[in-house]
Design a protein around this motif. Structure first.
Motif, short mmCIF file in Angstrom:
data_model
loop_
_atom_site.label_atom_id
_atom_site.label_comp_id
_atom_site.label_asym_id
_atom_site.label_seq_id
_atom_site.Cartn_x
_atom_site.Cartn_y
_atom_site.Cartn_z
N ILE A 1 0.80 -1.22 0.15
CA ILE A 1 -0.07 0.10 -0.10
C ILE A 1 0.73 1.24 0.09
O ILE A 1 0.67 2.24 -0.80
CB ILE A 1 -1.19 0.08 1.18
N ASP A 2 1.93 1.09 0.81
CA ASP A 2 2.89 2.22 0.65
C ASP A 2 3.56 2.82 -0.50
O ASP A 2 3.73 3.85 -1.00
CB ASP A 2 3.98 2.11 1.71
N THR A 3 3.74 1.70 -1.36
CA THR A 3 4.38 1.63 -2.66
C THR A 3 3.35 2.31 -3.65
O THR A 3 3.80 3.17 -4.41
CB THR A 3 4.80 0.25 -3.18
N VAL A 4 2.20 1.76 -3.46
CA VAL A 4 0.75 2.25 -4.57
C VAL A 4 0.78 3.75 -4.11
O VAL A 4 0.60 4.57 -5.13
CB VAL A 4 -0.02 1.40 -4.28
N ILE A 5 0.90 4.17 -2.91
CA ILE A 5 0.43 5.42 -2.38
C ILE A 5 1.55 6.44 -2.98
O ILE A 5 1.25 7.65 -3.53
CB ILE A 5 0.20 5.57 -0.94
N ASN A 6 2.73 6.19 -2.70
CA ASN A 6 3.87 6.80 -3.35
C ASN A 6 3.94 6.87 -4.61
O ASN A 6 4.14 8.15 -5.31
CB ASN A 6 5.18 6.27 -2.69
N LEU A 7 3.57 5.79 -5.37
CA LEU A 7 3.53 5.89 -6.79
C LEU A 7 2.64 6.91 -7.50
O LEU A 7 2.86 7.72 -8.34
CB LEU A 7 3.48 4.44 -7.59
N LEU A 8 1.38 6.62 -7.00
CA LEU A 8 0.31 7.42 -7.36
C LEU A 8 0.40 8.72 -7.04
O LEU A 8 0.00 9.73 -8.12
CB LEU A 8 -1.12 6.76 -6.59
N SER A 9 0.81 9.13 -5.88
CA SER A 9 1.19 10.49 -5.75
C SER A 9 2.10 11.34 -6.40
O SER A 9 2.02 12.53 -6.80
CB SER A 9 1.98 10.71 -4.22
N ALA B 1 -11.14 13.95 -13.67
CA ALA B 1 -10.32 12.60 -13.52
C ALA B 1 -9.13 12.79 -12.32
O ALA B 1 -9.25 11.56 -11.56
CB ALA B 1 -9.76 12.39 -14.85
N LEU B 2 -8.32 13.77 -12.35
CA LEU B 2 -7.48 13.84 -11.41
C LEU B 2 -7.83 13.85 -9.88
O LEU B 2 -7.54 13.41 -9.14
CB LEU B 2 -6.17 15.03 -11.73
N GLY B 3 -8.91 14.68 -9.75
CA GLY B 3 -9.64 14.68 -8.56
C GLY B 3 -10.06 13.42 -8.14
O GLY B 3 -9.84 13.10 -6.83
N GLU B 4 -10.50 12.62 -8.97
CA GLU B 4 -10.84 11.10 -8.55
C GLU B 4 -9.65 10.37 -8.13
O GLU B 4 -9.76 9.69 -7.10
CB GLU B 4 -11.77 10.45 -9.56
N ILE B 5 -8.76 10.57 -8.94
CA ILE B 5 -7.59 9.76 -8.27
C ILE B 5 -6.87 10.28 -6.89
O ILE B 5 -6.55 9.59 -6.04
CB ILE B 5 -6.46 10.02 -9.46
N LEU B 6 -6.89 11.66 -6.78
CA LEU B 6 -6.50 12.17 -5.43
C LEU B 6 -7.52 11.66 -4.29
O LEU B 6 -7.17 11.30 -3.24
CB LEU B 6 -6.63 13.52 -5.51
N ASP B 7 -8.74 11.64 -4.60
CA ASP B 7 -9.71 10.91 -3.56
C ASP B 7 -9.48 9.31 -3.42
O ASP B 7 -9.27 9.10 -2.20
CB ASP B 7 -11.16 10.89 -4.12
N GLU B 8 -9.07 8.76 -4.35
CA GLU B 8 -8.47 7.28 -4.13
C GLU B 8 -7.24 7.14 -3.17
O GLU B 8 -7.27 6.31 -2.53
CB GLU B 8 -8.27 6.66 -5.32
N ILE B 9 -6.39 8.06 -3.50
CA ILE B 9 -5.19 8.01 -2.77
C ILE B 9 -5.43 8.54 -1.35
O ILE B 9 -4.85 7.90 -0.39
CB ILE B 9 -4.17 9.35 -3.32
N GLU B 10 -6.43 9.47 -1.14
CA GLU B 10 -6.59 9.69 0.28
C GLU B 10 -7.44 8.72 1.04
O GLU B 10 -7.03 8.51 2.29
CB GLU B 10 -7.84 10.78 0.15
N GLN B 11 -8.27 7.97 0.27
CA GLN B 11 -8.94 6.81 0.96
C GLN B 11 -7.60 5.59 1.08
O GLN B 11 -7.89 4.91 2.21
CB GLN B 11 -10.07 6.13 -0.14
N ARG C 1 2.92 10.26 -9.75
CA ARG C 1 2.13 10.51 -10.97
C ARG C 1 1.24 11.72 -11.11
O ARG C 1 1.04 12.46 -11.89
CB ARG C 1 1.46 9.12 -11.36
N SER C 2 0.47 11.81 -9.74
CA SER C 2 -0.36 12.82 -9.67
C SER C 2 0.15 14.16 -9.54
O SER C 2 -0.25 15.24 -10.29
CB SER C 2 -1.32 12.82 -8.23
#
Length: 296
Positions: free
Chosen positions: A106-114, A151-161, A116-117
């Motif tokens: 999960i840490d890896t996914v959060i960092n990667l998505l952050s 679209a980016l806002g939805e990704i940011l919401d997913e990162i927050e979740q 890219r965002s």
């Protein structure tokens, strides 16, 4: 008359995994895999136990033929293997190791998505840079959400979740570690104790490690670099996450890490073999670790 010399035959009990033979009488066990598996466990350390003999099993009426004997032996062996795997898993608590691995993923996914965002947001807002001043009290994701598309806002919401779920899982890992590794958790914290067990390959593996190995556990790359290039050896691995290590003065960190690892080696053995907290040991170990961080 001595029964070993006269006309009275010496009646010896001979044990097989499927029956007992006393004199000329056979006492066969039922065709129950659980009972037969328990019998095999009992005979493992018995040097007087007889070697399995399918012909004798047929002769005593335990089975009708060699095929039935082998089928029953195969089924019992599988049952015994599954039973031992189940026993080992209960002792080593693999769910704790898997929870730690999930936390790392999960840490890896959060960092990667952050990352890219941020790149996506920068493409939409060229004037933005990582060094841009962020208003006090606002997170970077909140700032990015204001100037992003849907679209980016939805990704940011997913990162927050994901971040919230990560926090919840982290607390559960600490709670599990306190249950399965009470002494290690008391010394280094639940999360560090769980990560050490995961890196070692299980609670049993951690309990078998010396303090010197625990000290550099998690510093694999630095250790290989030291062995291959003669660079300075690592002073600490995962134990650096313990506040008493990273919060110490630089010249004291090595000693604190060494003392902590030595006490964790003992704590891991208590956790594995006793499975309960030892308040006396914990109190003395904490005092020793605290003294190691103090200036002479």
């Amino acid at each position: 008359m001595n029964p070993n010399e006269g006309s009275y035959p010496l009646l010896l009990m001979k044990s097989y995994w499927f029956l007992d033979r006393e004199g000329g009488t056979c006492h066969a066990l039922p065709h129950d895999q659980r009972i037969l598996a328990e019998r095999i466990k009992q005979l493992e350390g018995d040097k007087t136990a007889e070697t399995p003999d399918w012909e004798y099993a047929v002769k005593c009426g335990f089975v009708k033929n060699r095929g039935e004997y082998l089928d029953l032996l195969h089924a019992t062996a599988l049952f015994l293997a599954a039973d031992r795997i189940d026993e080992e898993s209960k002792v080593d608590h693999p769910e704790l190791i898997l929870m730690v691995k999930m936390l790392d993923e999960i840490d890896t996914v959060i960092n990667l998505l952050s990352e890219r965002s941020v790149e996506w947001y920068r493409a939409l807002n060229p004037e933005f840079s990582r060094k841009s001043e962020i208003p006090r009290g606002r997170k970077l994701r909140d700032l990015m959400r204001d100037g992003s598309d849907e679209a980016l806002g939805e990704i940011l919401d997913e990162i927050e979740q994901l971040t919230r779920r990560r926090s919840t899982l982290s607390m559960k890992v600490s709670a599990k570690a306190a249950e399965f590794l009470p002494n290690c958790s008391a010394l280094a914290g639940g999360l560090v104790a769980a990560r050490l067990a995961a890196e070692a390959g299980g609670i049993r593996a951690l309990a078998l490690m010396p303090g010197s190995a625990i000290q550099v556990l998690g510093a694999r790359n630095a250790l290989f670099c030291h062995l291959s290039t003669a660079s300075p050896p690592p002073k600490h691995g995962l134990v650096y996450q313990y506040r008493g290590v990273h919060g110490s003065r630089k010249e004291r960190r090595g000693k604190v890490a060494r003392v902590l690892a030595a006490k964790l080696a003992i704590a891991a053995k208590i956790d594995y073999y006793r499975g309960e907290s030892d308040p006396v040991f914990i109190e003395k170990a904490q005092e020793t670790i605290l003294n190691a961080g103090r200036s002479p």
